[in-house]
Design a protein around this motif. Structure first.
Motif, PDB file in Angstrom:
ATOM      1  N   THR A 275       0.227 -13.788  -2.322  1.00 36.88           N
ATOM      2  CA  THR A 275       0.728 -12.629  -3.040  1.00 36.88           C
ATOM      3  C   THR A 275       2.149 -12.914  -3.487  1.00 36.88           C
ATOM      4  O   THR A 275       2.781 -13.864  -3.023  1.00 36.88           O
ATOM      5  CB  THR A 275       0.642 -11.355  -2.173  1.00 36.88           C
ATOM      6  OG1 THR A 275       0.915 -10.217  -3.003  1.00 36.88           O
ATOM      7  CG2 THR A 275       1.651 -11.371  -1.037  1.00 36.88           C
ATOM      8  N   ASP A 426      -5.119   9.176  -0.934  1.00 35.23           N
ATOM      9  CA  ASP A 426      -4.171   8.301  -1.641  1.00 35.23           C
ATOM     10  C   ASP A 426      -3.629   7.347  -0.591  1.00 35.23           C
ATOM     11  O   ASP A 426      -2.749   7.694   0.192  1.00 35.23           O
ATOM     12  CB  ASP A 426      -3.070   9.181  -2.251  1.00 35.23           C
ATOM     13  CG  ASP A 426      -1.910   8.378  -2.840  1.00 35.23           C
ATOM     14  OD1 ASP A 426      -1.926   7.137  -2.775  1.00 35.23           O
ATOM     15  OD2 ASP A 426      -0.969   9.017  -3.360  1.00 35.23           O
ATOM     16  N   THR A 427      -4.194   6.141  -0.552  1.00 34.41           N
ATOM     17  CA  THR A 427      -3.922   5.218   0.548  1.00 34.41           C
ATOM     18  C   THR A 427      -2.799   4.261   0.201  1.00 34.41           C
ATOM     19  O   THR A 427      -2.926   3.438  -0.693  1.00 34.41           O
ATOM     20  CB  THR A 427      -5.181   4.401   0.903  1.00 34.41           C
ATOM     21  OG1 THR A 427      -5.570   3.628  -0.246  1.00 34.41           O
ATOM     22  CG2 THR A 427      -6.347   5.311   1.301  1.00 34.41           C
ATOM     23  N   TRP A 429      -0.776   1.050   1.238  1.00 32.51           N
ATOM     24  CA  TRP A 429      -0.744  -0.122   2.111  1.00 32.51           C
ATOM     25  C   TRP A 429      -0.422  -1.346   1.278  1.00 32.51           C
ATOM     26  O   TRP A 429      -0.073  -1.218   0.103  1.00 32.51           O
ATOM     27  CB  TRP A 429      -2.045  -0.265   2.915  1.00 32.51           C
ATOM     28  CG  TRP A 429      -3.331  -0.381   2.125  1.00 32.51           C
ATOM     29  CD1 TRP A 429      -3.897   0.565   1.325  1.00 32.51           C
ATOM     30  CD2 TRP A 429      -4.222  -1.508   2.103  1.00 32.51           C
ATOM     31  NE1 TRP A 429      -5.088   0.111   0.813  1.00 32.51           N
ATOM     32  CE2 TRP A 429      -5.306  -1.153   1.263  1.00 32.51           C
ATOM     33  CE3 TRP A 429      -4.219  -2.761   2.716  1.00 32.51           C
ATOM     34  CZ2 TRP A 429      -6.382  -2.040   1.028  1.00 32.51           C
ATOM     35  CZ3 TRP A 429      -5.288  -3.621   2.481  1.00 32.51           C
ATOM     36  CH2 TRP A 429      -6.344  -3.262   1.643  1.00 32.51           C
ATOM     37  N   ASP A 517       9.196  -1.297  -0.161  1.00 30.04           N
ATOM     38  CA  ASP A 517       9.115  -0.096  -0.991  1.00 30.04           C
ATOM     39  C   ASP A 517      10.191   0.900  -0.579  1.00 30.04           C
ATOM     40  O   ASP A 517      10.576   0.956   0.587  1.00 30.04           O
ATOM     41  CB  ASP A 517       7.749   0.594  -0.806  1.00 30.04           C
ATOM     42  CG  ASP A 517       6.652  -0.137  -1.546  1.00 30.04           C
ATOM     43  OD1 ASP A 517       6.640  -0.072  -2.775  1.00 30.04           O
ATOM     44  OD2 ASP A 517       5.822  -0.792  -0.885  1.00 30.04           O
TER      45      ASP A 517
HETATM   46  C1  WT7 Z   1       2.279  -2.597  -3.123  1.00 28.51           C
HETATM   47  C2  WT7 Z   1       1.390  -3.539  -2.385  1.00 28.51           C
HETATM   48  C3  WT7 Z   1      -2.828  -2.077  -0.942  1.00 28.51           C
HETATM   49  C4  WT7 Z   1      -3.771  -2.966  -1.577  1.00 28.51           C
HETATM   50  C5  WT7 Z   1      -3.543  -3.201  -3.020  1.00 28.51           C
HETATM   51  C6  WT7 Z   1      -2.134  -3.561  -3.370  1.00 28.51           C
HETATM   52  C7  WT7 Z   1       2.091  -0.438  -3.989  1.00 28.51           C
HETATM   53  C8  WT7 Z   1      -0.071   0.301  -2.915  1.00 28.51           C
HETATM   54  C9  WT7 Z   1       0.101   2.471  -3.016  1.00 28.51           C
HETATM   55  C10 WT7 Z   1       0.003   3.899  -2.987  1.00 28.51           C
HETATM   56  C11 WT7 Z   1       2.152   3.994  -3.919  1.00 28.51           C
HETATM   57  C12 WT7 Z   1       1.282   1.899  -3.544  1.00 28.51           C
HETATM   58  C13 WT7 Z   1       3.345  -0.540  -3.133  1.00 28.51           C
HETATM   59  C14 WT7 Z   1       3.039  -1.704  -2.209  1.00 28.51           C
HETATM   60  N1  WT7 Z   1       1.133   0.547  -3.470  1.00 28.51           N
HETATM   61  N2  WT7 Z   1      -0.706   1.444  -2.646  1.00 28.51           N
HETATM   62  N3  WT7 Z   1      -1.094   4.524  -2.506  1.00 28.51           N
HETATM   63  N4  WT7 Z   1       1.061   4.615  -3.449  1.00 28.51           N
HETATM   64  N5  WT7 Z   1       2.297   2.656  -3.994  1.00 28.51           N
HETATM   65  O1  WT7 Z   1      -1.617  -4.491  -2.461  1.00 28.51           O
HETATM   66  O2  WT7 Z   1      -0.753  -6.202  -4.051  1.00 28.51           O
HETATM   67  O3  WT7 Z   1       0.032  -6.131  -1.664  1.00 28.51           O
HETATM   68  O4  WT7 Z   1       0.739  -4.366  -3.320  1.00 28.51           O
HETATM   69  O5  WT7 Z   1       1.502  -1.737  -3.952  1.00 28.51           O
HETATM   70  O6  WT7 Z   1       4.421  -0.844  -3.954  1.00 28.51           O
HETATM   71  O7  WT7 Z   1       4.174  -2.337  -1.684  1.00 28.51           O
HETATM   72  P1  WT7 Z   1      -0.399  -5.383  -2.869  1.00 28.51           P
END
Ligand code: WT7
Length: 665
Positions: A275, A426-427, A429, A517
């Motif tokens: 990532t 609204d998850t 993670w 975040d």
């Molecule tokens: C970033 C992580 C979680 C699996 C898919 C993305 C943002 C993710 C939300 C939410 C606001 C969110 C954050 C985080 N994010 N879910 N429900 N509300 N922001 O995984 O590629 O590792 O990205 O996605 O900024 O840090 P990822």
């Protein structure tokens, strides 16, 4: 650490609409009512290790039970259930077969063209076992790394399960990444094999996979790869390198349908998933077998309230973490029936999701805000693809993931897809967290559009300032997790230093997990709202990208002298990529600028993948810099939005450049 400058609107902060979970839902929910939620939180507070030990014993089958729950002796390299032995694939497949679910459908595969194939648990176990025996026959063994570069398919899931079965660590690379990105990941992981398909089908188009693997391997440095296993998806014409390459059907042909699982310790690396971070090359997030699986299974029960009769559909790709936790592992670990979807939301038309929900009587649907927003637009343009034209009465729960969901999109989803009857979870993670962290519980938490509400029991999230001190509710700050949890990232593959510095920075005391975040809690409810990344990580259509990566790709082009990339809010994709570029030649204008911008966009697609293409490229004679030569990105962010600069520019060396960069080419 960067300041907590918010890139998003503070969505949901002014939101006063509250939606209580429906009574019938609460009545049958796994976690029923806020008292039940609070009781679990209290249990975790009172005896943190006891809480996790209980859950790990109840929800996973252990070959040898663990005696120690959490080992903090090497913190922040935490270990969970370390002396326990288990096998992830056994937990996902064999135990369902043994529990009387052998004939239950595990996967409903919905192909791009609408064809449906199914595999029940017995069949999936047999296919996985044959696959695993085939891998072993090619000399692949416990601890080896295997790259999976494959389309969405039952075989893709079986490939991951087969690796888990023999204790090989997989690293799935999203099929949209370029040969160069694939090569970098193969080298970093030191992979011995690549599992791929001849081609993938998306939106009626044949897209290459195997030829990109060939290209990646030809770029050099991939000598460790002795095997390329090819699933025949389309029968498209591909090159075959005899000896190295083998068809999947030949690999499994004649293999036994039984394969004794390799019992591994709970910390054994189940997978590495690359990532983006704010600096450097993509990082290999390493997850452990026991802790990851525990959380994947448990969140299926807690967040998704999965019941034996449910049909679950997560629309993610196995190339992202969502596809790991909520396609390849979580649903199978709880013996669910799930839809695995090959296609795209807009093919054959933008009603595909709604049509597929009706066709398979999906009960729980999990997708990304960016998909919802684009389908809202599509339904505005063509009313025949509006969800009201489809029978969505099977739905009982909706979820979103990947980025903040704006309250208006939430309301549309809730009303038009869920018929104002289904809770929306609204998850929040991340790749690093392995599973949900902050999310409503559908049978307990009153929902507020735009807020991910409250942390799951046992997840000790908090908001702190730059010195690591708690900030009061109503005041924004940095999102952290104060205690380790089982499904957390274990390290960055090959780079423990980067793991420590990036996620457990000394500035915060070295023991708090830094999510990256910004967040704020509501004064009255304590609900969390995520305000966006505090680092140089972009989120475009829920895909995570580092600005540095894109800048490096741009400057690798012989025409480019310098480049700076920023994100800007985008109605559909959440954020979009805007690049400011200085060429070695004179600044192009008019048609020249258009042609070179197009060339550079395609260049980035080739270097990283189409998802990293800048939406806009602007050219300047220089970039706005401080006297010490530092690029002032905050100014570029303002320019990218098309706004006028009102901030202090007294430290800017070359103010005249702003005028040049303010307009699109
Ligand atoms: C970033 C992580 C979680 C699996 C898919 C993305 C943002 C993710 C939300 C939410 C606001 C969110 C954050 C985080 N994010 N879910 N429900 N509300 N922001 O995984 O590629 O590792 O990205 O996605 O900024 O840090 P990822």
């Amino acid at each position: 650490m960067a300041g907590s400058e918010s890139k998003q609107e503070n969505q949901g902060l002014q939101e006063h609409r509250v939606f209580a979970p429906p009574a019938e839902f609460v009545a049958s929910a796994t976690i029923s009512g806020m008292d039940a939620y609070n009781a679990l939180c209290a249990e975790a507070e009172a005896d943190y290790e006891g809480f996790w030990a209980r859950l790990a014993r109840e929800h996973l089958d252990w070959h040898k039970p663990f005696t120690q729950t959490l080992d903090e002796s090497q913190a922040p390299f935490y270990k969970w259930f370390a002396d326990g032995l288990l096998n992830v694939s056994y937990n996902c497949l064999d135990r369902n077969v043994l529990n009387g679910n052998a004939e239950k459908t595990a996967i409903i595969f919905e192909a791009d063209d609408g064809q449906v194939t199914r595999a029940n648990y017995r069949e999936l176990l047999e296919r996985t076992s044959k696959f695993a025996n085939g891998l072993k026959a090619r000399g692949i063994k416990k601890g080896d790394r295997v790259i999976i570069y494959m389309s969405m398919s039952i075989e893709g899931v079986a490939a991951m399960q087969a690796c888990a079965r023999i204790g090989a660590t997989h690293s799935v690379v999203f099929g949209g990444f370029s040969a160069k990105s694939l090569q970098e990941r193969i080298i970093d992981a030191g992979a011995v094999a690549v599992i791929t398909a001849d081609e993938q089908l998306r939106g009626g188009k044949h897209l290459p996979l195997k030829s990109i693997v060939d290209e990646a391997l030809a770029l050099g440095g991939c000598e460790s790869v002795a095997n390329v296993i090819v699933y025949k998806r389309t029968g498209g014409n591909i090159a075959f390198n005899e000896g190295r390459d083998v068809w999947l059907h030949d690999l499994v042909d004649g293999q036994s349908a039984e394969c004794e699982p390799e019992w591994v310790d709970a910390e054994h690396p189940l997978f590495i998933l690359y990532t983006s971070g704010s600096t450097g090359t993509p990082k290999g997030v390493q997850h452990a077998s026991g802790g990851f699986l525990l959380w994947a299974a448990l969140t299926m029960k807690w967040t998704f309230d999965i019941k034996p009769s449910d049909v679950f559909w997560c629309t993610a790709d196995i190339g992202w973490v969502t596809g790991h936790s909520y396609i390849a592992y979580g649903p199978l670990a709880v013996g669910a029936t799930e839809v695995v979807f090959e296609g795209v939301p807009t093919y054959p038309n933008a009603g595909r999701f709604w049509d597929t929900i009706a066709k398979h009587k999906v009960n729980i649907f999990y997708t990304a805000p960016t998909a919802i927003r684009s389908l809202i637009k599509a339904a505005d343009v063509d009313p025949t693809v509006h969800p009201k034209n489809y029978d969505l009465s099977s739905l009982r729960l909706l979820g979103t993931v990947g980025e903040p969901i704006n309250p208006e999109a939430w309301m549309w989803y809730y009303n038009n897809v869920g018929g104002a009857r289904c809770p929306v979870v609204d998850t929040f993670w991340q790749t690093e967290t392995g599973g949900h962290m902050i999310t409503p519980l559908p049978g307990a938490t009153p929902m507020v559009p735009g807020s991910c509400t409250l942390p799951l029991p046992g997840i000790m999230t908090a908001i702190v300032d730059e010195a690591g001190h708690d900030v009061p509710n109503g005041q924004g700050g940095i999102l952290v997790v104060k205690r380790p949890w089982p499904s957390m990232i274990r390290t960055i593959w090959n780079n423990p230093e980067r793991f420590k510095a990036g996620y457990f920075p000394d500035e915060l005391g070295g023991r708090m997990y830094l999510a990256g975040d910004g967040a704020i809690r509501n004064k009255e409810t304590g609900y969390f709202t995520i305000t966006g990344r505090i680092d140089d990580v972009l989120n475009v259509s829920g895909h995570r990208m580092g600005t540095m990566e894109i800048e490096s790709a741009l400057v690798a082009n012989p025409m480019v002298a310098e480049a700076a990339v920023v994100g800007r809010p985008d109605e559909t994709t959440g954020e979009s990529i805007c690049a400011f570029v200085v060429l070695k030649q004179a600044r192009p204008t008019g048609e020249d600028a258009k042609r070179i911008a197009l060339e550079l966009r395609n260049w980035v697609a080739k270097e990283i993948g189409p998802i990293a293409k800048p939406k806009e490229i602007r050219f300047g004679d220089n970039l706005p810099k401080t006297r010490s030569g530092k690029i002032m990105r905050r100014l570029l962010r303002v320019l990218a939005k098309g706004e006028t600069i009102t901030q202090d520019i007294s430290t800017l060396e070359n103010p005249a450049i702003l005028e040049q960069l303010k307009d699109s080419n």
